[in-house]
Design a protein around this motif. Structure first.
Motif, PDB file in Angstrom:
ATOM      1  N   ALA A 155       0.828  -1.211   0.000  1.00 44.23           N
ATOM      2  CA  ALA A 155       0.000   0.000   0.000  1.00 44.23           C
ATOM      3  C   ALA A 155       0.862   1.260   0.000  1.00 44.23           C
ATOM      4  CB  ALA A 155      -0.939  -0.006   1.201  1.00 44.23           C
ATOM      5  N   VAL A 156       1.946   1.245   0.753  1.00 38.59           N
ATOM      6  CA  VAL A 156       2.802   2.439   0.832  1.00 38.59           C
ATOM      7  C   VAL A 156       3.499   2.694  -0.493  1.00 38.59           C
ATOM      8  CG1 VAL A 156       4.728   3.552   2.025  1.00 38.59           C
ATOM      9  CG2 VAL A 156       3.158   2.099   3.316  1.00 38.59           C
ATOM     10  N   VAL A 157       4.084   1.659  -1.076  1.00 36.41           N
ATOM     11  CA  VAL A 157       4.806   1.848  -2.337  1.00 36.41           C
ATOM     12  C   VAL A 157       3.827   2.211  -3.462  1.00 36.41           C
ATOM     13  CG1 VAL A 157       4.906  -0.560  -3.131  1.00 36.41           C
ATOM     14  CG2 VAL A 157       6.751   0.975  -3.696  1.00 36.41           C
ATOM     15  N   THR A 158       2.613   1.685  -3.426  1.00 36.24           N
ATOM     16  CA  THR A 158       1.599   2.047  -4.414  1.00 36.24           C
ATOM     17  C   THR A 158       1.224   3.518  -4.275  1.00 36.24           C
ATOM     18  OG1 THR A 158       0.736  -0.211  -4.425  1.00 36.24           O
ATOM     19  CG2 THR A 158      -0.727   1.511  -5.261  1.00 36.24           C
ATOM     20  N   ALA A 159       1.087   3.981  -3.047  1.00 32.67           N
ATOM     21  CA  ALA A 159       0.771   5.397  -2.818  1.00 32.67           C
ATOM     22  C   ALA A 159       1.878   6.293  -3.373  1.00 32.67           C
ATOM     23  CB  ALA A 159       0.568   5.659  -1.332  1.00 32.67           C
ATOM     24  N   GLY A 160       3.133   5.912  -3.143  1.00 31.18           N
ATOM     25  CA  GLY A 160       4.253   6.690  -3.685  1.00 31.18           C
ATOM     26  C   GLY A 160       4.209   6.771  -5.194  1.00 31.18           C
ATOM     27  N   ALA A 161       3.947   5.642  -5.840  1.00 31.22           N
ATOM     28  CA  ALA A 161       3.864   5.615  -7.301  1.00 31.22           C
ATOM     29  C   ALA A 161       2.721   6.496  -7.803  1.00 31.22           C
ATOM     30  CB  ALA A 161       3.676   4.177  -7.797  1.00 31.22           C
ATOM     31  N   ALA A 162       1.570   6.394  -7.163  1.00 32.57           N
ATOM     32  CA  ALA A 162       0.398   7.152  -7.606  1.00 32.57           C
ATOM     33  C   ALA A 162       0.617   8.660  -7.442  1.00 32.57           C
ATOM     34  CB  ALA A 162      -0.836   6.710  -6.830  1.00 32.57           C
ATOM     35  N   ILE A 163       1.145   9.066  -6.304  1.00 32.67           N
ATOM     36  CA  ILE A 163       1.379  10.492  -6.069  1.00 32.67           C
ATOM     37  C   ILE A 163       2.366  11.044  -7.089  1.00 32.67           C
ATOM     38  CG2 ILE A 163       2.385  12.169  -4.454  1.00 32.67           C
ATOM     39  CD1 ILE A 163       1.231  10.346  -2.180  1.00 32.67           C
ATOM     40  N   GLU A 164       3.457  10.330  -7.300  1.00 27.18           N
ATOM     41  CA  GLU A 164       4.461  10.809  -8.255  1.00 27.18           C
ATOM     42  C   GLU A 164       3.901  10.864  -9.678  1.00 27.18           C
ATOM     43  OE1 GLU A 164       8.115  11.426  -7.873  1.00 27.18           O
ATOM     44  OE2 GLU A 164       8.701  10.049  -6.273  1.00 27.18           O
ATOM     45  N   LEU A 165       3.109   9.889 -10.058  1.00 27.33           N
ATOM     46  CA  LEU A 165       2.536   9.887 -11.400  1.00 27.33           C
ATOM     47  C   LEU A 165       1.594  11.070 -11.611  1.00 27.33           C
ATOM     48  CD1 LEU A 165       2.457   8.460 -14.101  1.00 27.33           C
ATOM     49  CD2 LEU A 165       0.633   7.012 -13.222  1.00 27.33           C
ATOM     50  N   VAL A 166       0.741  11.348 -10.640  1.00 25.27           N
ATOM     51  CA  VAL A 166      -0.178  12.490 -10.743  1.00 25.27           C
ATOM     52  C   VAL A 166       0.613  13.788 -10.878  1.00 25.27           C
ATOM     53  CG1 VAL A 166      -1.843  13.864  -9.418  1.00 25.27           C
ATOM     54  CG2 VAL A 166      -2.128  11.389  -9.576  1.00 25.27           C
ATOM     55  N   PHE A 167       1.643  13.945 -10.053  1.00 25.73           N
ATOM     56  CA  PHE A 167       2.420  15.184 -10.115  1.00 25.73           C
ATOM     57  C   PHE A 167       3.296  15.261 -11.362  1.00 25.73           C
ATOM     58  CE2 PHE A 167       1.004  15.697  -5.787  1.00 25.73           C
ATOM     59  CZ  PHE A 167       0.890  17.077  -5.662  1.00 25.73           C
ATOM     60  N   ALA A 168       3.723  14.139 -11.899  1.00 26.23           N
ATOM     61  CA  ALA A 168       4.466  14.161 -13.169  1.00 26.23           C
ATOM     62  C   ALA A 168       3.581  14.706 -14.281  1.00 26.23           C
ATOM     63  CB  ALA A 168       4.967  12.762 -13.517  1.00 26.23           C
ATOM     64  N   MET A 169       2.332  14.252 -14.323  1.00 23.37           N
ATOM     65  CA  MET A 169       1.406  14.758 -15.344  1.00 23.37           C
ATOM     66  C   MET A 169       1.141  16.255 -15.144  1.00 23.37           C
ATOM     67  SD  MET A 169       0.950  12.211 -17.288  1.00 23.37           S
ATOM     68  CE  MET A 169       2.548  11.563 -16.854  1.00 23.37           C
ATOM     69  N   ALA A 170       0.968  16.663 -13.885  1.00 21.23           N
ATOM     70  CA  ALA A 170       0.765  18.083 -13.598  1.00 21.23           C
ATOM     71  C   ALA A 170       1.992  18.893 -14.019  1.00 21.23           C
ATOM     72  CB  ALA A 170       0.473  18.289 -12.115  1.00 21.23           C
ATOM     73  N   GLY A 171       3.178  18.363 -13.763  1.00 28.40           N
ATOM     74  CA  GLY A 171       4.407  19.052 -14.152  1.00 28.40           C
ATOM     75  C   GLY A 171       4.536  19.206 -15.655  1.00 28.40           C
ATOM     76  N   ILE A 172       4.158  18.175 -16.399  1.00 21.42           N
ATOM     77  CA  ILE A 172       4.199  18.254 -17.868  1.00 21.42           C
ATOM     78  C   ILE A 172       3.247  19.342 -18.351  1.00 21.42           C
ATOM     79  CG2 ILE A 172       3.571  17.010 -19.986  1.00 21.42           C
ATOM     80  CD1 ILE A 172       4.724  14.456 -18.549  1.00 21.42           C
ATOM     81  N   ILE A 173       2.049  19.367 -17.818  1.00 19.67           N
ATOM     82  CA  ILE A 173       1.064  20.387 -18.203  1.00 19.67           C
ATOM     83  C   ILE A 173       1.570  21.786 -17.868  1.00 19.67           C
ATOM     84  CG2 ILE A 173      -1.247  21.296 -17.659  1.00 19.67           C
ATOM     85  CD1 ILE A 173      -2.066  18.270 -17.293  1.00 19.67           C
ATOM     86  N   LEU A 174       2.099  21.965 -16.662  1.00 22.04           N
ATOM     87  CA  LEU A 174       2.605  23.281 -16.263  1.00 22.04           C
ATOM     88  C   LEU A 174       3.786  23.715 -17.118  1.00 22.04           C
ATOM     89  CD1 LEU A 174       2.354  23.039 -12.374  1.00 22.04           C
ATOM     90  CD2 LEU A 174       0.973  24.466 -13.902  1.00 22.04           C
ATOM     91  N   HIS A 175       4.657  22.772 -17.472  1.00 20.44           N
ATOM     92  CA  HIS A 175       5.783  23.132 -18.332  1.00 20.44           C
ATOM     93  C   HIS A 175       5.289  23.603 -19.699  1.00 20.44           C
ATOM     94  CE1 HIS A 175       9.841  23.264 -19.892  1.00 20.44           C
ATOM     95  NE2 HIS A 175       9.381  22.669 -20.973  1.00 20.44           N
TER      96      HIS A 175
END
Length: 194
Positions: A155-175
């Motif tokens: 559960a912890v490692v899945t949460a880390g993956a999910a959070i990073e993936l969401v923010f990666a997409m947000a970062g691409i959009i912001l860039h």
């Protein structure tokens, strides 16, 4: 001085796709570790994330180049040293996380969420983006909350993956928005005249 800081941040954003490529590479490492934790063991997932973490920079550079960024900041940009210093801090923190993981594998991932969250707070200055405050605090909050709830390593490692993936997409959009706002695929690098 403020102009120099802004120019240095813009140079880092131009070179590293506002850091989104690195977040995406990190999300991939966490995702691989999630699969290993679910289908092999949490202990092997620790090693998967350690090995994947060592590959984040080269994979991030590759992603940058595939997305059209240079993955190289201007020589003399002081934020290049800041990025390097935060990397050493991360590496120096890993033995503590690993020692916790020997007692309980979930604790390794909780500790890593806190460590990586702290590193992303440095990126708020590096790139001049509030996104990194949100990402760093989200990872840290997840690390604390999941430890308090005593959830499984998966559960912890899945949460880390999910959070990073969401923010990666947000970062691409912001860039992409930042590039459009600057009317150039490559805003002026540090030290260039306008």
């Amino acid at each position: 001085m403020e102009m120099a800081v802004t120019a240095a941040q813009n140079d880092m954003r131009r070179a590293y796709y506002s850091g989104a490529a690195g977040i995406l590479a990190s999300a991939l490492a966490w995702s691989v570790a999630t699969g290993v934790a679910a289908f092999a063991s949490p202990q092997r997932a620790i090693w998967a994330l350690l090995i994947g973490g060592a590959l984040i920079h080269p994979i991030g550079v590759l992603i940058c180049r595939l997305m059209g960024a240079s993955a190289a900041h201007t020589k003399g940009n002081p934020f290049g040293q800041l990025a390097g210093a935060s990397t050493f801090w991360l590496v120096f923190s890993l033995p503590l996380a690993y020692a916790l993981g020997l007692r309980n594998p979930a604790w390794f991932f909780n500790a890593l969420l806190l460590i990586i969250g702290g590193r992303y707070l440095v990126f708020a200055t590096l790139y001049g983006m509030q996104l990194y405050w949100a990402l760093g605090l989200a990872l840290a909050a997840a690390g604390f909350a999941l430890a308090a709830l005593s959830v499984s390593a998966v559960a912890v490692v899945t949460a880390g993956a999910a959070i990073e993936l969401v923010f990666a997409m947000a970062g691409i959009i912001l860039h992409r928005k930042w590039v459009r706002a600057n009317n150039s695929p490559n805003p002026q690098p540090l030290g260039s005249s306008t």
